[in-house]
Design a protein around this motif. Structure first.
Motif, PDB file in Angstrom:
ATOM      1  N   LEU A  87       0.852  -1.167   0.014  1.00  0.00           N
ATOM      2  CA  LEU A  87      -0.150  -0.156  -0.203  1.00  0.00           C
ATOM      3  C   LEU A  87       0.732   1.261  -0.143  1.00  0.00           C
ATOM      4  O   LEU A  87       0.223   2.443   0.142  1.00  0.00           O
ATOM      5  N   ALA A  88       2.254   1.156  -0.093  1.00  0.00           N
ATOM      6  CA  ALA A  88       3.057   2.157   0.023  1.00  0.00           C
ATOM      7  C   ALA A  88       3.124   3.353  -1.399  1.00  0.00           C
ATOM      8  O   ALA A  88       3.185   4.373  -1.057  1.00  0.00           O
ATOM      9  N   GLY A  89       2.646   2.661  -2.368  1.00  0.00           N
ATOM     10  CA  GLY A  89       2.571   3.202  -3.612  1.00  0.00           C
ATOM     11  C   GLY A  89       1.273   3.323  -4.541  1.00  0.00           C
ATOM     12  O   GLY A  89       1.104   3.845  -5.471  1.00  0.00           O
ATOM     13  N   THR A  90       0.135   3.109  -3.490  1.00  0.00           N
ATOM     14  CA  THR A  90      -1.105   3.216  -4.348  1.00  0.00           C
ATOM     15  C   THR A  90      -2.174   3.791  -3.085  1.00  0.00           C
ATOM     16  O   THR A  90      -1.870   3.593  -1.697  1.00  0.00           O
ATOM     17  N   LEU A  91      -3.332   4.298  -3.376  1.00  0.00           N
ATOM     18  CA  LEU A  91      -4.311   4.213  -2.813  1.00  0.00           C
ATOM     19  C   LEU A  91      -5.524   3.727  -3.249  1.00  0.00           C
ATOM     20  O   LEU A  91      -5.638   3.145  -4.459  1.00  0.00           O
ATOM     21  N   THR A  92      -6.316   3.124  -2.658  1.00  0.00           N
ATOM     22  CA  THR A  92      -7.685   2.248  -2.902  1.00  0.00           C
ATOM     23  C   THR A  92      -9.043   3.042  -2.589  1.00  0.00           C
ATOM     24  O   THR A  92      -9.088   3.859  -1.531  1.00  0.00           O
ATOM     25  N   GLU A  93      -9.933   2.532  -3.304  1.00  0.00           N
ATOM     26  CA  GLU A  93     -11.363   3.346  -3.269  1.00  0.00           C
ATOM     27  C   GLU A  93     -12.133   1.978  -2.527  1.00  0.00           C
ATOM     28  O   GLU A  93     -12.255   0.891  -2.862  1.00  0.00           O
ATOM     29  N   ASP A  94     -13.031   2.378  -1.588  1.00  0.00           N
ATOM     30  CA  ASP A  94     -13.881   1.393  -1.025  1.00  0.00           C
ATOM     31  C   ASP A  94     -15.103   1.584  -1.730  1.00  0.00           C
ATOM     32  O   ASP A  94     -15.276   2.347  -2.576  1.00  0.00           O
ATOM     33  N   TRP A  95     -16.389   0.663  -1.385  1.00  0.00           N
ATOM     34  CA  TRP A  95     -17.439   0.877  -2.200  1.00  0.00           C
ATOM     35  C   TRP A  95     -18.295   1.876  -2.227  1.00  0.00           C
ATOM     36  O   TRP A  95     -18.974   2.563  -3.048  1.00  0.00           O
ATOM     37  N   TYR A  96     -18.066   2.703  -0.998  1.00  0.00           N
ATOM     38  CA  TYR A  96     -18.712   3.936  -0.853  1.00  0.00           C
ATOM     39  C   TYR A  96     -17.943   5.215  -0.996  1.00  0.00           C
ATOM     40  O   TYR A  96     -18.276   6.429  -0.595  1.00  0.00           O
ATOM     41  N   ALA A  97     -16.841   5.139  -1.527  1.00  0.00           N
ATOM     42  CA  ALA A  97     -15.833   6.106  -1.517  1.00  0.00           C
ATOM     43  C   ALA A  97     -16.336   6.858  -3.083  1.00  0.00           C
ATOM     44  O   ALA A  97     -17.024   6.083  -3.800  1.00  0.00           O
ATOM     45  N   GLY A  98     -15.915   8.200  -3.073  1.00  0.00           N
ATOM     46  CA  GLY A  98     -15.927   8.781  -4.481  1.00  0.00           C
ATOM     47  C   GLY A  98     -14.804   8.359  -5.403  1.00  0.00           C
ATOM     48  O   GLY A  98     -14.087   7.764  -4.944  1.00  0.00           O
ATOM     49  N   THR A  99     -14.707   8.736  -6.593  1.00  0.00           N
ATOM     50  CA  THR A  99     -13.619   8.435  -7.343  1.00  0.00           C
ATOM     51  C   THR A  99     -12.509   9.467  -7.318  1.00  0.00           C
ATOM     52  O   THR A  99     -12.823  10.605  -7.203  1.00  0.00           O
ATOM     53  N   LEU A 100     -11.478   8.669  -6.876  1.00  0.00           N
ATOM     54  CA  LEU A 100     -10.285   9.730  -6.366  1.00  0.00           C
ATOM     55  C   LEU A 100     -10.036  10.607  -7.526  1.00  0.00           C
ATOM     56  O   LEU A 100      -9.564  10.274  -8.712  1.00  0.00           O
ATOM     57  N   PRO A 101      -9.990  12.013  -7.396  1.00  0.00           N
ATOM     58  CA  PRO A 101      -9.627  13.038  -8.461  1.00  0.00           C
ATOM     59  C   PRO A 101      -8.053  12.965  -8.753  1.00  0.00           C
ATOM     60  O   PRO A 101      -7.463  13.225  -9.672  1.00  0.00           O
TER      61      PRO A 101
END
Length: 928
Positions: free
Chosen positions: A375-389
């Motif tokens: 997880l050092a070089g990435t971010l993740t979205e959960d089901w109820y997250a918005g789309t990361l800009p």
């Protein structure tokens, strides 16, 4: 020249709201009213009404509608313990909802489905990240802040209409639509309901969503508590919206009612106003409600009641007025600089320092750092997250501050060769998985729970299965409602079978070399080309400090529809941490996860550990701010971290009192306690004083004490106040949070903190009288840094009730004080609770019963096919004096059974002992 016709009364903002609703309701036809009970309310052109829909997901940002500001997960927002911050986040999300609504009024509704207020009873719950805390009061405080932000500050108009989720007692994904959460009265009233009550009474929520599960044997969507308890908490109309596809469960999965019209009628009469069923297609909902109306199951008045509640929300959202203050928010608000700064601040305040030894932190800018981990070089979205800009990862944030940083993911790179052959799996130029003599390489990610993801080295994309069973590497990672990018590696001697988790089928290579899914799999030899942990250890050995960024993928092994079975770290990540530490003792573990982990080895061996929930788009900047000491770690845990899942009761056992669950009742030593979080400095507490040594049940006491920064750098402390009732008729919490205050202090600075304890809040649900009660008792007032690190104690005497003995005049079976092998069930299909035995010799205990010889009646049932008995015994369920025996014939429905007590007088514990399983008791009542 003709004078324009005046607008209809419902469009006149000068009129009272009730009068406006009455006018519009009278103008709607019966068919239009029925149509308004679906999630997607159709337009009514003749009245100038536009489409209205319930349900925009806004848990920590606007979800499912494209790029929007992504704040930390809800559990992370709560870890800030900052209602002001959480309210600001809610306000920003509300603004962005309004902007998206302006762009697409039909697709983006203003009824938002947030916040989630289910207390986080069990960290294995798949939706743990959606909640705020295991403490119901803190949950209510944070939810109220977020709800106020979403709703806005205008005295008349709502910015959005916040909806509390999920009513009631919903903490399991395993069989969530068919399991029953069984709540004794005290658990219901003292633990589950308060989290809903606080935001509703504060006006921070104007709607509620029932949950998928059953409660005491009755579907939550049919709970009498909706009308009897929730709605009296507010003078405003409270809209109740069903969860998605839950209405059909009532006569489908749950088989609680015989058909759709009966089920929809029952839900409507129970208080459900909006049916979230079949997406945008309202056909079935309209047919079922119309049939229910034709069959006399519901009346026109029932329709009016539900439609009125929906219209009230639409009026408060300003739909029918030109005065709506939120109607023209600037489109540039979405992901604007102010919201980005707020996202960074929220992520920063959500970071919890779990351990800090050997002064490894904060980092110096000259420190040589190796950053490793999946997880050092990435971010993740959960089901109820918005789309990361955009993404600022941990690696990005540290490189920005430190310059050159060595990095690797620390995952194994492998090849997969068909056992006994020279043919390998490989990904072609078209991303399709096939076989060939050239070895394809894959990076192997362990997300725990035997769930692995494979990323093709050739194109950097994850392997997935298409709907027709083709295997292709064309996905950025696990994603979607149905995650199709995870696999189980089934070991068999020196080979592995690769099972696709979503389909349950195995990778199979046919005689032509094509790769597909089948019931029987092909055996592969897995060869490690690059040992990820060893590579990470090499980087760590060259660095001054190694930082391992580990945790979960929020769509795998713990998410909606999937609970965790254990609290363990994924094994490959655990191995990574151990090998990096072996190479460099100055290893810092940074966990980014949706839930607590059992990290006993790391706590014992590593010098520093930090945790935060998935932190949104600005996570990397926030993490760098804390690691380099620009900001003191400000987060505190809102959940107990346990050593093992063995410390927890069964996932489906909701009786936290009987099972000693949550920080309130847990008697063991946790890995990290509720409220825990360290600072880079130290604090001392002193001079605890109470404004009065005693108070009546309707009084309050002011608690003052000092906090001093005893370290050499500025720091932020969260002073927490807990109470414990020393003597009681019932089992009381070991400690219970009552108040808190955040203070930021310079070195040697002292501040006096004043907090208030209201005596009424020290009460509990008295099952003997079916109401809240404040007992006459002495309470410990405890102040400190966490629920177990309590530095100061004083005592407070509360003058309240002495609970008197009770009699057999009316003894509800659910008013038991203790039980064995019993659970809750329905008394009748529509209303009332009873208890049911789970095995022979199950029993209920009723303390402090003033007994006398008498005839009595029992309402009981026997849902087995054999006769059974209920015996009443004195003071002991096995050897106590036999007072009476009731014969209970087989019967599904409750029947009256007459009995007579043996001669006995005085105050005793009365035991009701059940001879067999499936025997139901609703009440004992003295005969007249």
């Amino acid at each position: 020249m003709s004078t324009p016709a005046p607008p209809p009364p419902f469009r006149d903002p000068a009129r009272p709201l009730d009068a406006r609703i009455d006018d519009l309701l009278a103008r709607l036809t019966p068919d239009e009213k029925v149509a308004f009970l679906h999630q997607y309310q159709p337009p009514v052109a003749r009245l100038g009404l536009e489409t209205f829909r319930t349900g925009t997901e806004a848990l920590h940002g606007v979800a499912w509608h494209g790029p929007a500001t992504v704040f930390p997960q809800a559990i992370g927002l709560a870890a800030s313990w900052s209602p002001d911050l959480v309210r600001a986040v809610g306000a920003a999300v509300g603004d962005e909802v309004r902007v998206f609504h302006q762009k697409d009024p039909a697709g983006v509704g203003l009824n938002v489905w947030a916040p989630v207020v289910n207390p986080l009873r069990d960290p294995r719950w798949g939706r743990n990240e959606e909640g705020y805390a295991e403490d119901p009061w803190l949950t209510g405080v944070i939810a109220t802040a977020y709800g106020h932000g979403l709703a806005g500050d205008h005295p008349t108009y709502l910015k959005t209409a916040p909806t509390l989720k999920h009513f009631l007692a919903y903490n399991n994904e395993t069989d969530r639509c068919t399991t029953s959460s069984n709540l004794p009265p005290r658990v219901l009233h003292d633990y589950e309901l308060p989290a809903f009550r606080v935001p509703i009474e504060a006006g921070a929520a104007v709607a509620v969503m029932p949950s998928y599960n059953l409660v005491n044997g009755r579907p939550a969507h049919l709970s009498p508590l909706i009308n009897d308890v929730l709605r009296p908490w507010t003078t405003d109309e409270l809209l109740v919206v069903s969860d998605a596809y839950a209405p059909a469960n009532l006569f489908g999965l749950q088989q609680y009612l015989p058909d759709g019209p009966t089920a929809y009628a029952a839900a409507l009469k129970a208080g459900v106003d909006s049916f979230t069923q079949d997406g945008t297609d309202a056909t079935a909902t309209i047919e079922r409600l119309t049939t229910a109306l034709d069959r006399g199951l519901i009346t026109a008045a029932d329709l009016d009641t539900a439609v009125r509640r929906a219209l009230a929300i639409r009026f408060r959202l300003g739909e029918f007025d030109d005065l709506d203050p939120y109607a023209a928010l600037e489109p540039e608000l979405v992901n604007c600089p102010a919201h980005r700064r707020l996202a960074q601040e929220a992520a920063r305040q959500a970071i919890v320092l779990l351990k800090h030894d050997e002064q490894v932190l904060p980092l110096d800018t000259s420190t040589r750092v190796a950053v490793v981990g999946p997880l050092a070089g990435t971010l993740t979205e959960d089901w109820y997250a918005g789309t990361l800009p955009y993404q600022v990862t941990a690696l990005d944030g540290l490189r920005e501050r430190l310059g050159q940083v060595e990095y690797c993911e620390g995952v194994d790179r492998i090849t997969l060769r068909i056992a006994g052959s020279s043919s390998y799996l490989r990904v072609g130029a078209d991303a399709v998985l096939r076989t060939g003599t050239d070895a394809g390489e894959f990076d192997l990610f362990d997300w725990g729970g035997d769930a692995w993801a494979l990323r093709s080295v050739r194109n950097g994309q994850h392997l997935t299965a298409t709907d027709d069973g083709e295997l292709v590497a064309d996905q950025p990672g696990p994603n979607g409602w149905e995650v199709k990018q995870t696999f189980r590696l089934v070991q068999s001697s020196n080979t592995v079978l690769i099972q696709h988790l979503h389909s349950g089928r195995y990778l199979q290579v046919d005689s032509d070399g094509a790769v597909g899914l089948a019931d029987d799999g092909t055996a592969f030899e897995l060869d490690v080309v690059i040992d990820g942990a060893a590579t990470a250890a090499e980087l760590a050995a060259r660095a001054d400090v190694a930082i391992v960024v580990a945790g979960n993928h929020p769509l795998v092994n713990g998410r909606e529809t999937e609970d965790r079975e254990t609290l363990d770290l994924p094994p490959a990540q655990d191995r990574l941490i151990r090998q990096v530490h072996a190479a460099n003792p100055r290893t810092v573990l940074v966990l980014s996860s949706s839930y607590p982990y059992a990290i006993g080895w790391a706590q014992q061996h590593l010098p520093a550990i930090l945790w935060s929930a998935h932190g949104g788009q600005e996570y990397g900047h926030a993490l760098a701010d804390v690691l380099l000491g620009d900001h003191d770690p400000a987060g505190r845990l809102t959940q107990t971290w346990y050593h093992s899942a063995a410390d927890l009761p069964g996932l489906l056992d909701y009786d936290i009192i009987a099972t000693d669950a949550t920080y309130l009742y847990y008697r063991g030593t946790p890995l990290y306690p509720f409220g825990h979080g360290l600072s880079y400095t130290t604090f001392a507490y002193g001079d605890l004083r109470l404004s009065t040594p005693s108070t009546p049940a309707d009084g309050e006491v002011r608690v003052t004490f000092t906090v001093t920064n005893t370290g050499d750098r500025p720091g932020t402390e969260l002073a927490q106040l807990y109470t414990r009732q020393q003597r009681s008729r019932v089992k009381q919490p070991l400690r219970q949070l009552r108040a808190f205050r955040r203070v930021t202090l310079e070195p040697s600075e002292t501040v006096e903190v004043e907090l208030t304890v209201t005596a009424a809040d020290l009460g509990f649900w008295d099952v003997t009288r079916d109401r809240r009660c404040v007992e006459t008792a002495r309470h410990s007032i405890m102040v400190g840094r966490s629920s177990t690190d309590l530095r100061l104690t004083a005592t407070l005497d509360v003058r309240g009730d002495q609970i008197p003995p009770r009699t057999l005049t009316h003894l509800a079976a659910t008013s038991f004080d203790d039980y064995c092998a019993m659970t809750m069930t329905t008394a009748t299909r529509d209303r009332g609770d009873a208890v049911i035995s789970l095995e022979p010799e199950a029993w209920l205990a009723f303390d402090d019963i003033d007994l006398e010889p008498t005839h009595y009646q029992a309402r009981a049932a026997n849902r087995s096919n054999r006769p059974a008995t209920i015996t009443l015994r004195l003071d002991d369920p096995l050897h106590g004096e036999l007072l009476s025996t009731l014969q209970v014939p087989p019967t599904e429905e409750l029947v009256e059974i007459v009995g007579k007590l043996a001669p006995v007088t005085g105050v005793h514990t009365l035991y009701a002992v059940f001879s067999a399983a499936d025997v139901v008791l609703e009440e004992l009542r003295q005969s007249r």
